[in-house]
Write a protein that holds these residues in place. Structure first.
Motif, PDB file in Angstrom:
ATOM      1  N   ARG A 145      -6.398  -8.065  -5.408  1.00  0.00           N
ATOM      2  CA  ARG A 145      -6.506  -7.286  -4.175  1.00  0.00           C
ATOM      3  C   ARG A 145      -5.233  -6.466  -3.954  1.00  0.00           C
ATOM      4  O   ARG A 145      -5.283  -5.290  -3.585  1.00  0.00           O
ATOM      5  CB  ARG A 145      -6.743  -8.237  -2.993  1.00  0.00           C
ATOM      6  CG  ARG A 145      -7.095  -7.510  -1.716  1.00  0.00           C
ATOM      7  CD  ARG A 145      -7.059  -8.447  -0.531  1.00  0.00           C
ATOM      8  NE  ARG A 145      -7.664  -7.839   0.646  1.00  0.00           N
ATOM      9  CZ  ARG A 145      -7.103  -6.892   1.361  1.00  0.00           C
ATOM     10  NH1 ARG A 145      -5.912  -6.416   1.011  1.00  0.00           N
ATOM     11  NH2 ARG A 145      -7.714  -6.381   2.413  1.00  0.00           N
TER      12      ARG A 145
ATOM     13  N   VAL B 276      -4.532   2.243  -4.090  1.00  0.00           N
ATOM     14  CA  VAL B 276      -4.815   3.075  -2.910  1.00  0.00           C
ATOM     15  C   VAL B 276      -3.588   3.936  -2.599  1.00  0.00           C
ATOM     16  O   VAL B 276      -3.701   5.143  -2.359  1.00  0.00           O
ATOM     17  CB  VAL B 276      -5.194   2.200  -1.690  1.00  0.00           C
ATOM     18  CG1 VAL B 276      -5.231   3.034  -0.411  1.00  0.00           C
ATOM     19  CG2 VAL B 276      -6.540   1.529  -1.896  1.00  0.00           C
TER      20      VAL B 276
ATOM     21  N   LYS C 110      -3.429   7.948  -2.517  1.00  0.00           N
ATOM     22  CA  LYS C 110      -2.981   8.647  -1.301  1.00  0.00           C
ATOM     23  C   LYS C 110      -1.859   9.625  -1.643  1.00  0.00           C
ATOM     24  O   LYS C 110      -1.854  10.769  -1.187  1.00  0.00           O
ATOM     25  CB  LYS C 110      -2.488   7.651  -0.244  1.00  0.00           C
ATOM     26  CG  LYS C 110      -3.597   6.908   0.503  1.00  0.00           C
ATOM     27  CD  LYS C 110      -3.013   5.909   1.507  1.00  0.00           C
ATOM     28  CE  LYS C 110      -4.090   5.023   2.114  1.00  0.00           C
ATOM     29  NZ  LYS C 110      -3.548   3.906   2.889  1.00  0.00           N
TER      30      LYS C 110
ATOM     31  N   PHE D   2       0.179   5.372   5.039  1.00  0.00           N
ATOM     32  CA  PHE D   2      -0.259   4.168   4.336  1.00  0.00           C
ATOM     33  C   PHE D   2      -1.004   3.213   5.261  1.00  0.00           C
ATOM     34  O   PHE D   2      -1.995   2.611   4.894  1.00  0.00           O
ATOM     35  CB  PHE D   2       0.940   3.461   3.704  1.00  0.00           C
ATOM     36  CG  PHE D   2       1.570   4.268   2.604  1.00  0.00           C
ATOM     37  CD1 PHE D   2       0.875   4.510   1.430  1.00  0.00           C
ATOM     38  CD2 PHE D   2       2.841   4.820   2.741  1.00  0.00           C
ATOM     39  CE1 PHE D   2       1.430   5.256   0.405  1.00  0.00           C
ATOM     40  CE2 PHE D   2       3.406   5.567   1.727  1.00  0.00           C
ATOM     41  CZ  PHE D   2       2.702   5.789   0.552  1.00  0.00           C
ATOM     42  N   TYR D   3      -0.494   3.057   6.467  1.00  0.00           N
ATOM     43  CA  TYR D   3      -1.081   2.106   7.411  1.00  0.00           C
ATOM     44  C   TYR D   3      -2.298   2.721   8.085  1.00  0.00           C
ATOM     45  O   TYR D   3      -2.198   3.795   8.674  1.00  0.00           O
ATOM     46  CB  TYR D   3      -0.027   1.729   8.444  1.00  0.00           C
ATOM     47  CG  TYR D   3      -0.544   0.862   9.567  1.00  0.00           C
ATOM     48  CD1 TYR D   3      -1.050  -0.406   9.311  1.00  0.00           C
ATOM     49  CD2 TYR D   3      -0.506   1.304  10.887  1.00  0.00           C
ATOM     50  CE1 TYR D   3      -1.519  -1.203  10.348  1.00  0.00           C
ATOM     51  CE2 TYR D   3      -0.968   0.512  11.927  1.00  0.00           C
ATOM     52  CZ  TYR D   3      -1.472  -0.740  11.645  1.00  0.00           C
ATOM     53  OH  TYR D   3      -1.942  -1.530  12.663  1.00  0.00           O
ATOM     54  N   ARG D   4      -3.438   2.071   7.984  1.00  0.00           N
ATOM     55  CA  ARG D   4      -4.658   2.576   8.603  1.00  0.00           C
ATOM     56  C   ARG D   4      -5.223   1.519   9.538  1.00  0.00           C
ATOM     57  O   ARG D   4      -6.000   0.656   9.131  1.00  0.00           O
ATOM     58  CB  ARG D   4      -5.702   2.926   7.540  1.00  0.00           C
ATOM     59  CG  ARG D   4      -5.247   3.919   6.488  1.00  0.00           C
ATOM     60  CD  ARG D   4      -4.742   5.213   7.096  1.00  0.00           C
ATOM     61  NE  ARG D   4      -5.740   5.902   7.886  1.00  0.00           N
ATOM     62  CZ  ARG D   4      -6.249   7.088   7.564  1.00  0.00           C
ATOM     63  NH1 ARG D   4      -5.851   7.714   6.478  1.00  0.00           N
ATOM     64  NH2 ARG D   4      -7.139   7.639   8.350  1.00  0.00           N
TER      65      ARG D   4
ATOM     66  N   ARG E 181      -9.045   1.023   9.475  1.00  0.00           N
ATOM     67  CA  ARG E 181      -9.532   0.318   8.289  1.00  0.00           C
ATOM     68  C   ARG E 181      -9.230  -1.190   8.422  1.00  0.00           C
ATOM     69  O   ARG E 181     -10.078  -2.028   8.123  1.00  0.00           O
ATOM     70  CB  ARG E 181      -8.863   0.928   7.042  1.00  0.00           C
ATOM     71  CG  ARG E 181      -9.042   0.165   5.772  1.00  0.00           C
ATOM     72  CD  ARG E 181     -10.451   0.259   5.205  1.00  0.00           C
ATOM     73  NE  ARG E 181     -10.557  -0.586   4.029  1.00  0.00           N
ATOM     74  CZ  ARG E 181     -11.645  -1.249   3.685  1.00  0.00           C
ATOM     75  NH1 ARG E 181     -12.745  -1.153   4.398  1.00  0.00           N
ATOM     76  NH2 ARG E 181     -11.645  -2.001   2.608  1.00  0.00           N
ATOM     77  N   GLU E 182      -8.042  -1.522   8.880  1.00  0.00           N
ATOM     78  CA  GLU E 182      -7.688  -2.940   9.026  1.00  0.00           C
ATOM     79  C   GLU E 182      -8.618  -3.639  10.018  1.00  0.00           C
ATOM     80  O   GLU E 182      -9.043  -4.774   9.789  1.00  0.00           O
ATOM     81  CB  GLU E 182      -6.221  -3.072   9.448  1.00  0.00           C
ATOM     82  CG  GLU E 182      -5.281  -2.496   8.393  1.00  0.00           C
ATOM     83  CD  GLU E 182      -3.896  -3.109   8.393  1.00  0.00           C
ATOM     84  OE1 GLU E 182      -3.555  -3.819   9.344  1.00  0.00           O
ATOM     85  OE2 GLU E 182      -3.146  -2.865   7.418  1.00  0.00           O
TER      86      GLU E 182
ATOM     87  N   MET F 287      -3.444  -8.802   4.245  1.00  0.00           N
ATOM     88  CA  MET F 287      -3.365  -7.336   4.377  1.00  0.00           C
ATOM     89  C   MET F 287      -1.942  -6.888   4.666  1.00  0.00           C
ATOM     90  O   MET F 287      -1.491  -5.859   4.162  1.00  0.00           O
ATOM     91  CB  MET F 287      -4.255  -6.875   5.539  1.00  0.00           C
ATOM     92  CG  MET F 287      -5.657  -6.601   5.120  1.00  0.00           C
ATOM     93  SD  MET F 287      -6.495  -5.574   6.335  1.00  0.00           S
ATOM     94  CE  MET F 287      -6.586  -6.669   7.712  1.00  0.00           C
TER      95      MET F 287
ATOM     96  N   CYS G 156      -0.147  -6.882   1.456  1.00  0.00           N
ATOM     97  CA  CYS G 156      -0.621  -5.788   0.596  1.00  0.00           C
ATOM     98  C   CYS G 156      -0.041  -4.465   1.062  1.00  0.00           C
ATOM     99  O   CYS G 156       0.427  -3.655   0.255  1.00  0.00           O
ATOM    100  CB  CYS G 156      -2.155  -5.707   0.610  1.00  0.00           C
ATOM    101  SG  CYS G 156      -2.944  -7.044  -0.293  1.00  0.00           S
TER     102      CYS G 156
ATOM    103  N   GLU H 229       2.686  -1.185  -0.409  1.00  0.00           N
ATOM    104  CA  GLU H 229       2.587   0.276  -0.309  1.00  0.00           C
ATOM    105  C   GLU H 229       3.826   0.813   0.401  1.00  0.00           C
ATOM    106  O   GLU H 229       4.477   1.732  -0.058  1.00  0.00           O
ATOM    107  CB  GLU H 229       1.351   0.691   0.499  1.00  0.00           C
ATOM    108  CG  GLU H 229       0.028   0.398  -0.165  1.00  0.00           C
ATOM    109  CD  GLU H 229      -1.128   0.997   0.641  1.00  0.00           C
ATOM    110  OE1 GLU H 229      -1.069   2.170   0.994  1.00  0.00           O
ATOM    111  OE2 GLU H 229      -2.091   0.256   0.914  1.00  0.00           O
TER     112      GLU H 229
END
Ligand SMILES: C=C(O[C@@H]1C=C(C(=O)O)C=C[C@H]1O)C(=O)O
Length: 364
Positions: A27, A34, A38, A50-52, A55-56, A84, A87, A91
């Motif tokens: 993962r 990703v 991006k 990077f931080y969405r 989506r989270e 998350m 992860c 990024e």
């Protein structure tokens, strides 16, 4: 249960842990991919995002929907929250400023929302959190905005009038207060109880019943209260678990808040607009001219379109005596056509209207 059985179960757990670890690593590699995609699709001069949050929120919701137990939905989502967070840190590690010092409920809220793999920065006051975000020294800030027992956190509302900020998330935290003492405290001669004014207010009845004649001293935060008590023999602090642990204090009484459902709502502030998830909230500030029926006019478009108002708060506008602004939260995203229409209608009547942000409803 025999030793034999236990041993076999532990062998199984070890094998499962290896598998879980491999899957988490896979993962994490996907998240790195990703990031690469991006970066590759950036236009010239564009800053990567990077931080969405949207989506989270979707990932966490999906986890809660699919969870089959025996772990509870929230427990499972909390684990994924941390996965998350780690992860995303691969990024880009997020920098988050919060109302400090270390050990405050605001720090606990920041960790609940972003997970633990962030670089966190305690600030001495709410306004400083706003300024740190505005200066670009951090990606996000976390501030308390309302408590279910005590109402609005006015410093936060007023800071929104002074800074251009985007709200990109919310989180709610159950607030449990304890009466804490240090190892040198003489518990039968406590003459002073320190805490933040909000917390003293949230425990008012308990204090009236148990320590009616003890001086209540409001300090800048619960963590600050806990810190002070450490060096004094005749004082106690009201604070939560994090502060108790951080300063090594003992609980003389637990869960002393007057209302058992005592909760605080916190906002994540930044500069990033969050796209719709289908389950969002929007916060706006509106000022109306000071004439009869102004508030009614403001509320009618919400009512006519069946929009759920979750909160309305009034503050002095600071631009004239006896003029006010309204802080309104409602369900929906400002890009939804229905909400767009309502906001257009309101801005025709309002002196000023500012959308502070649309963000996913708190999942955890
Ligand atoms: C992986 C992504 O980036 C970040 C990490 C996420 C994750 O680990 O699931 C989700 C959203 C982003 O904050 C993504 O955009 O999908």
């Amino acid at each position: 249960m025999s030793e034999q059985e236990l041993k076999a179960l532990r062998v199984r757990i070890d094998a499962l842990d290896t598998k879980v670890m491999e899957l988490i690593s896979e993962r994490a590699r996907c998240a790195q991919e990703v990031a690469r995609v991006k970066m590759a699709s950036l236009a010239e001069g564009e800053v990567p995002v990077f931080y969405r949050p949207e989506r989270e929120a979707q990932v966490l919701k999906r986890v809660m929907e699919r969870n089959q137990g025996p772990l509870g939905n929230e427990e499972m989502a909390r684990l994924f929250r941390e996965i998350m967070s780690s992860c995303l840190a691969l990024e880009q590690p997020l920098k988050v400023a919060y109302l400090g010092p270390e050990g405050t409920f605001t720090q606990a809220a920041a960790m609940k929302h972003f997970g633990h793999a962030v670089i966190s920065k305690p600030m001495a006051a709410i306004d400083e959190v706003f300024r740190e975000v505005a200066a670009g020294a951090v990606n996000f800030g976390v501030v308390p905005v309302e408590n279910s027992t005590e109402g609005a956190v006015n410093h936060t509302l007023d800071s929104f009038l002074e800074h251009d900020m985007v709200i990109c998330g919310e989180v709610e935290l159950r607030i449990h207060h304890h009466l804490l003492v240090g190892e040198n405290t003489k518990t039968d001669s406590i003459s002073r109880i320190y805490s933040h004014a909000q917390s003293l207010a949230q425990c008012r009845k308990w204090l009236d019943a148990h320590y009616p004649n003890v001086e209540r001293v409001a300090v800048s935060s619960n963590a600050e209260a806990a810190k002070r008590v450490k060096g004094e023999w005749n004082s106690a602090a009201i604070a939560g678990d994090m502060a108790a642990g951080l300063y090594g204090l003992t609980r003389l009484a637990e869960k002393i808040e007057d209302r058992p459902d005592n909760s605080t709502r916190f906002l994540m502030i930044g500069s990033q607009e969050v796209p719709p998830t289908g389950d969002d909230k929007t916060s706006i500030i509106v000022s109306m001219s000071n004439k009869p029926g102004a508030l009614h006019e403001l509320l009618v478009p919400f009512h006519d379109n069946g929009i759920d108002l979750t909160r309305i708060e009034t503050r002095p506008s600071r631009s004239g005596k006896w003029t006010y602004v309204f802080f309104i939260d409602f369900v929906g995203h400002h890009r939804d056509p229905l909400i767009k229409g309502v906001l257009e209608k309101i801005s025709q009547e309002a002196v000023a209207l500012k959308v502070l942000g649309s963000y996913p409803k708190a999942v955890l």
